[in-house]
Motif scaffolding. Structure first.
Motif, PDB file in Angstrom:
ATOM      1  N   THR A 196     -31.251  20.493   6.211  1.00 42.06           N
ATOM      2  CA  THR A 196     -29.963  19.798   6.123  1.00 42.06           C
ATOM      3  C   THR A 196     -29.300  19.594   7.492  1.00 42.06           C
ATOM      4  O   THR A 196     -28.785  18.517   7.788  1.00 42.06           O
ATOM      5  CB  THR A 196     -28.991  20.581   5.210  1.00 42.06           C
ATOM      6  OG1 THR A 196     -29.600  20.783   3.926  1.00 42.06           O
ATOM      7  CG2 THR A 196     -27.663  19.838   5.064  1.00 42.06           C
ATOM      8  N   TYR A 197     -29.328  20.641   8.323  1.00 43.80           N
ATOM      9  CA  TYR A 197     -28.564  20.602   9.569  1.00 43.80           C
ATOM     10  C   TYR A 197     -29.431  20.523  10.833  1.00 43.80           C
ATOM     11  O   TYR A 197     -28.900  20.323  11.932  1.00 43.80           O
ATOM     12  CB  TYR A 197     -27.665  21.837   9.660  1.00 43.80           C
ATOM     13  CG  TYR A 197     -26.743  21.985   8.469  1.00 43.80           C
ATOM     14  CD1 TYR A 197     -25.617  21.173   8.330  1.00 43.80           C
ATOM     15  CD2 TYR A 197     -27.015  22.932   7.477  1.00 43.80           C
ATOM     16  CE1 TYR A 197     -24.784  21.299   7.237  1.00 43.80           C
ATOM     17  CE2 TYR A 197     -26.171  23.063   6.378  1.00 43.80           C
ATOM     18  CZ  TYR A 197     -25.063  22.246   6.258  1.00 43.80           C
ATOM     19  OH  TYR A 197     -24.235  22.366   5.179  1.00 43.80           O
ATOM     20  N   GLY A 198     -30.736  20.720  10.687  1.00 41.99           N
ATOM     21  CA  GLY A 198     -31.624  20.650  11.843  1.00 41.99           C
ATOM     22  C   GLY A 198     -31.952  22.028  12.400  1.00 41.99           C
ATOM     23  O   GLY A 198     -31.248  23.012  12.158  1.00 41.99           O
ATOM     24  N   HIS A 199     -33.031  22.082  13.174  1.00 44.47           N
ATOM     25  CA  HIS A 199     -33.519  23.365  13.678  1.00 44.47           C
ATOM     26  C   HIS A 199     -32.607  23.977  14.744  1.00 44.47           C
ATOM     27  O   HIS A 199     -32.560  25.205  14.886  1.00 44.47           O
ATOM     28  CB  HIS A 199     -34.942  23.207  14.229  1.00 44.47           C
ATOM     29  CG  HIS A 199     -35.960  23.003  13.149  1.00 44.47           C
ATOM     30  ND1 HIS A 199     -36.546  24.052  12.475  1.00 44.47           N
ATOM     31  CD2 HIS A 199     -36.483  21.867  12.594  1.00 44.47           C
ATOM     32  CE1 HIS A 199     -37.393  23.586  11.578  1.00 44.47           C
ATOM     33  NE2 HIS A 199     -37.380  22.261  11.630  1.00 44.47           N
ATOM     34  N   ASP A 200     -31.889  23.153  15.487  1.00 42.70           N
ATOM     35  CA  ASP A 200     -30.973  23.701  16.494  1.00 42.70           C
ATOM     36  C   ASP A 200     -29.868  24.509  15.823  1.00 42.70           C
ATOM     37  O   ASP A 200     -29.508  25.605  16.280  1.00 42.70           O
ATOM     38  CB  ASP A 200     -30.347  22.575  17.327  1.00 42.70           C
ATOM     39  CG  ASP A 200     -31.338  21.985  18.318  1.00 42.70           C
ATOM     40  OD1 ASP A 200     -32.382  22.629  18.551  1.00 42.70           O
ATOM     41  OD2 ASP A 200     -31.066  20.892  18.856  1.00 42.70           O
ATOM     42  N   VAL A 201     -29.340  23.962  14.733  1.00 41.59           N
ATOM     43  CA  VAL A 201     -28.325  24.682  13.974  1.00 41.59           C
ATOM     44  C   VAL A 201     -28.951  25.910  13.316  1.00 41.59           C
ATOM     45  O   VAL A 201     -28.360  26.995  13.286  1.00 41.59           O
ATOM     46  CB  VAL A 201     -27.668  23.780  12.906  1.00 41.59           C
ATOM     47  CG1 VAL A 201     -26.713  24.589  12.023  1.00 41.59           C
ATOM     48  CG2 VAL A 201     -26.923  22.640  13.582  1.00 41.59           C
ATOM     49  N   GLY A 202     -30.164  25.745  12.805  1.00 44.83           N
ATOM     50  CA  GLY A 202     -30.873  26.882  12.206  1.00 44.83           C
ATOM     51  C   GLY A 202     -31.038  28.025  13.180  1.00 44.83           C
ATOM     52  O   GLY A 202     -30.874  29.204  12.830  1.00 44.83           O
ATOM     53  N   ASP A 203     -31.345  27.693  14.446  1.00 40.44           N
ATOM     54  CA  ASP A 203     -31.475  28.731  15.477  1.00 40.44           C
ATOM     55  C   ASP A 203     -30.150  29.454  15.692  1.00 40.44           C
ATOM     56  O   ASP A 203     -30.111  30.682  15.858  1.00 40.44           O
ATOM     57  CB  ASP A 203     -31.940  28.119  16.796  1.00 40.44           C
ATOM     58  CG  ASP A 203     -33.414  27.758  16.796  1.00 40.44           C
ATOM     59  OD1 ASP A 203     -34.121  28.176  15.860  1.00 40.44           O
ATOM     60  OD2 ASP A 203     -33.854  27.061  17.737  1.00 40.44           O
ATOM     61  N   LYS A 204     -29.056  28.707  15.682  1.00 41.15           N
ATOM     62  CA  LYS A 204     -27.735  29.317  15.864  1.00 41.15           C
ATOM     63  C   LYS A 204     -27.420  30.280  14.717  1.00 41.15           C
ATOM     64  O   LYS A 204     -26.802  31.332  14.921  1.00 41.15           O
ATOM     65  CB  LYS A 204     -26.666  28.235  15.962  1.00 41.15           C
ATOM     66  CG  LYS A 204     -26.743  27.425  17.245  1.00 41.15           C
ATOM     67  CD  LYS A 204     -25.686  26.322  17.273  1.00 41.15           C
ATOM     68  CE  LYS A 204     -25.798  25.491  18.551  1.00 41.15           C
ATOM     69  NZ  LYS A 204     -24.815  24.388  18.596  1.00 41.15           N
ATOM     70  N   VAL A 205     -27.854  29.901  13.514  1.00 38.23           N
ATOM     71  CA  VAL A 205     -27.641  30.775  12.352  1.00 38.23           C
ATOM     72  C   VAL A 205     -28.431  32.071  12.520  1.00 38.23           C
ATOM     73  O   VAL A 205     -27.900  33.173  12.303  1.00 38.23           O
ATOM     74  CB  VAL A 205     -28.058  30.056  11.049  1.00 38.23           C
ATOM     75  CG1 VAL A 205     -28.068  31.037   9.875  1.00 38.23           C
ATOM     76  CG2 VAL A 205     -27.116  28.890  10.761  1.00 38.23           C
ATOM     77  N   ASP A 230     -20.985  22.037  11.421  1.00 39.72           N
ATOM     78  CA  ASP A 230     -21.807  20.859  11.655  1.00 39.72           C
ATOM     79  C   ASP A 230     -20.876  19.665  11.818  1.00 39.72           C
ATOM     80  O   ASP A 230     -19.660  19.767  11.605  1.00 39.72           O
ATOM     81  CB  ASP A 230     -22.777  20.648  10.483  1.00 39.72           C
ATOM     82  CG  ASP A 230     -23.790  19.556  10.778  1.00 39.72           C
ATOM     83  OD1 ASP A 230     -24.449  19.639  11.827  1.00 39.72           O
ATOM     84  OD2 ASP A 230     -23.895  18.615   9.971  1.00 39.72           O
ATOM     85  N   VAL A 231     -21.418  18.541  12.155  1.00 37.43           N
ATOM     86  CA  VAL A 231     -20.593  17.331  12.363  1.00 37.43           C
ATOM     87  C   VAL A 231     -19.790  16.989  11.112  1.00 37.43           C
ATOM     88  O   VAL A 231     -18.598  16.658  11.172  1.00 37.43           O
ATOM     89  CB  VAL A 231     -21.476  16.131  12.760  1.00 37.43           C
ATOM     90  CG1 VAL A 231     -20.621  14.873  12.886  1.00 37.43           C
ATOM     91  CG2 VAL A 231     -22.207  16.414  14.066  1.00 37.43           C
ATOM     92  N   ASP A 232     -20.447  17.087   9.960  1.00 32.75           N
ATOM     93  CA  ASP A 232     -19.802  16.654   8.720  1.00 32.75           C
ATOM     94  C   ASP A 232     -18.963  17.742   8.064  1.00 32.75           C
ATOM     95  O   ASP A 232     -17.883  17.475   7.536  1.00 32.75           O
ATOM     96  CB  ASP A 232     -20.860  16.162   7.719  1.00 32.75           C
ATOM     97  CG  ASP A 232     -21.611  14.951   8.248  1.00 32.75           C
ATOM     98  OD1 ASP A 232     -20.972  14.131   8.929  1.00 32.75           O
ATOM     99  OD2 ASP A 232     -22.820  14.848   7.995  1.00 32.75           O
ATOM    100  N   LYS A 233     -19.455  18.984   8.095  1.00 32.97           N
ATOM    101  CA  LYS A 233     -18.742  20.058   7.397  1.00 32.97           C
ATOM    102  C   LYS A 233     -19.200  21.421   7.908  1.00 32.97           C
ATOM    103  O   LYS A 233     -20.204  21.529   8.614  1.00 32.97           O
ATOM    104  CB  LYS A 233     -18.987  19.963   5.885  1.00 32.97           C
ATOM    105  CG  LYS A 233     -20.461  20.091   5.497  1.00 32.97           C
ATOM    106  CD  LYS A 233     -20.638  20.019   3.990  1.00 32.97           C
ATOM    107  CE  LYS A 233     -22.124  20.156   3.634  1.00 32.97           C
ATOM    108  NZ  LYS A 233     -22.335  20.136   2.183  1.00 32.97           N
TER     109      LYS A 233
END
Length: 260
Positions: free
Chosen positions: A187-196, A251-254
Motif C-alpha cells: 500500500t505505502y511502498g518499501h521505503d515506508v515499510g522500512d520506516k515501520v 503517508d501522503v494520503d493518510k
C-alpha cells in the motif's frame, strides 16, 4: 634501548623499600604498597598518549584525568594479578562521545628480585584506532544494518553461550512479527515499510533495555530472550504491544498504525 624508541609511552615506578611479594596478596598491604609507588622515569610519549602531566611524587597521576574514573578495587586486583603472574595487560577507556572516546592499553611487568617486589615498569599504547575498527567489524557482523539492533546470528551465538553457562533457567522468550506487513509494503511502498520496521524495532529494543536480548531475525520478525520470569515477562510484552499500537505513521494520503 627499547624504552627510548618513542613509539609507545613508558613509565617506571619504584617503592621506597622492597616488599615481600607473598605479603601483597593481602588487600591492605597491597593498597599501602600501591600508595607508596613513585614514578622513577617516563617519556614524553606517555604524557602525550595520556593527555596529562605526570607527577614524579604522585603514582596516581598515571590515571588522573577528568574523563577517566579511577576504580580502586580493579586497580588492586590488577596489581595483585601482576604480582602473581609477573605481567598484566589492561585497557583504560576515556569517556567522551563516539568520535572522541579513547582507549589506552597498559602492559605492566612487576620487578621482583629474590621474591621482593621493588616496583614495576609499563608500556602505554593508544589503541583507539584499532579498538574502533574492531568495534566497527563487530557491529557489521552482528547488528542489523537497517534497524541497528542485534541480528539473528548474534542472537543464536549469545543463546548458545547462555545454554553453555546454564543461565537460561527462569528466563523467558518471545517471538513476534508485524501484523499484515505485506499490505504495508504493497500500500505505502518499501521505503515506508522500512520506516515501520525501524520504529517497531527501536520501540521494542528500548522497552526491553537491559532486561533482555532483542534481535531482528527476519524481514518483519523479531525475537527476544527476556531475563525475567514468565509473569514479569508477560507484563513487559503487554507494555510493548501497547507502545506499538500508539505509534503513528504518515503517508501522503493518510496516517496509519500497526500491531504486533
Amino acid at each position: 634501548m627499547f624504552f627510548k624508541m618513542g613509539v609507545n609511552g613508558y613509565f617506571i615506578e619504584t617503592v621506597p623499600e622492597p616488599v615481600d611479594a607473598d605479603l601483597l596478596d593481602d588487600n591492605k598491604t597491597a593498597i599501602e604498597v600501591l600508595k607508596s609507588h613513585r614514578l622513577l622515569r617516563y617519556n614524553e610519549k606517555a604524557e602525550e598518549i595520556l593527555g596529562i602531566k605526570l607527577d614524579y611524587d604522585d603514582p596516581k597521576s598515571l590515571f588522573k584525568n577528568d574523563r577517566y574514573k579511577l576504580d580502586m578495587d580493579k586497580m588492586i586486583r590488577d596489581f595483585k594479578n601482576m604480582i602473581k603472574d609477573g605481567v598484566i595487560d589492561f585497557v583504560v577507556e576515556y569517556d567522551g562521545n563516539d568520535d572522541d572516546k579513547r582507549y589506552i592499553e597498559f602492559s605492566m611487568k612487576a620487578s621482583i628480585v629474590e621474591n621482593k617486589y621493588t616496583g614495576c615498569y609499563g608500556v602505554i599504547k593508544d589503541i583507539t584506532k584499532d579498538k574502533k575498527y574492531q568495534d566497527k567489524l563487530f557491529k557489521m557482523a552482528n547488528y542489523d544494518t537497517l534497524t541497528n539492533v542485534p541480528n539473528r546470528g548474534y542472537l543464536i551465538y549469545q543463546a548458545n553461550e547462555f545454554l553453555k553457562d546454564g543461565i537460561l533457567t527462569g528466563y523467558s522468550a518471545a517471538l513476534c512479527d508485524i501484523d499484515f506487513f505485506k499490505s504495508v509494503n504493497d500500500t505505502y511502498g518499501h521505503d515506508v515499510g522500512d520506516k515501520v520496521i525501524i520504529a517497531v524495532a527501536t520501540t521494542i529494543n528500548d522497552a526491553i533495555g537491559n532486561a533482555g536480548l532483542f534481535a531482528r531475525v527476519g524481514g518483519e520478525e523479531f525475537f527476544a530472550v527476556i531475563y525475567l520470569k514468565l509473569a514479569d515477562a508477560e507484563n513487559l510484552i503487554k507494555n510493548i504491544i501497547n507502545k506499538i499500537r500508539r505509534l503513528k505513521f504518515y503517508d501522503v494520503d493518510k496516517d496509519f498504525k500497526v500491531t504486533i
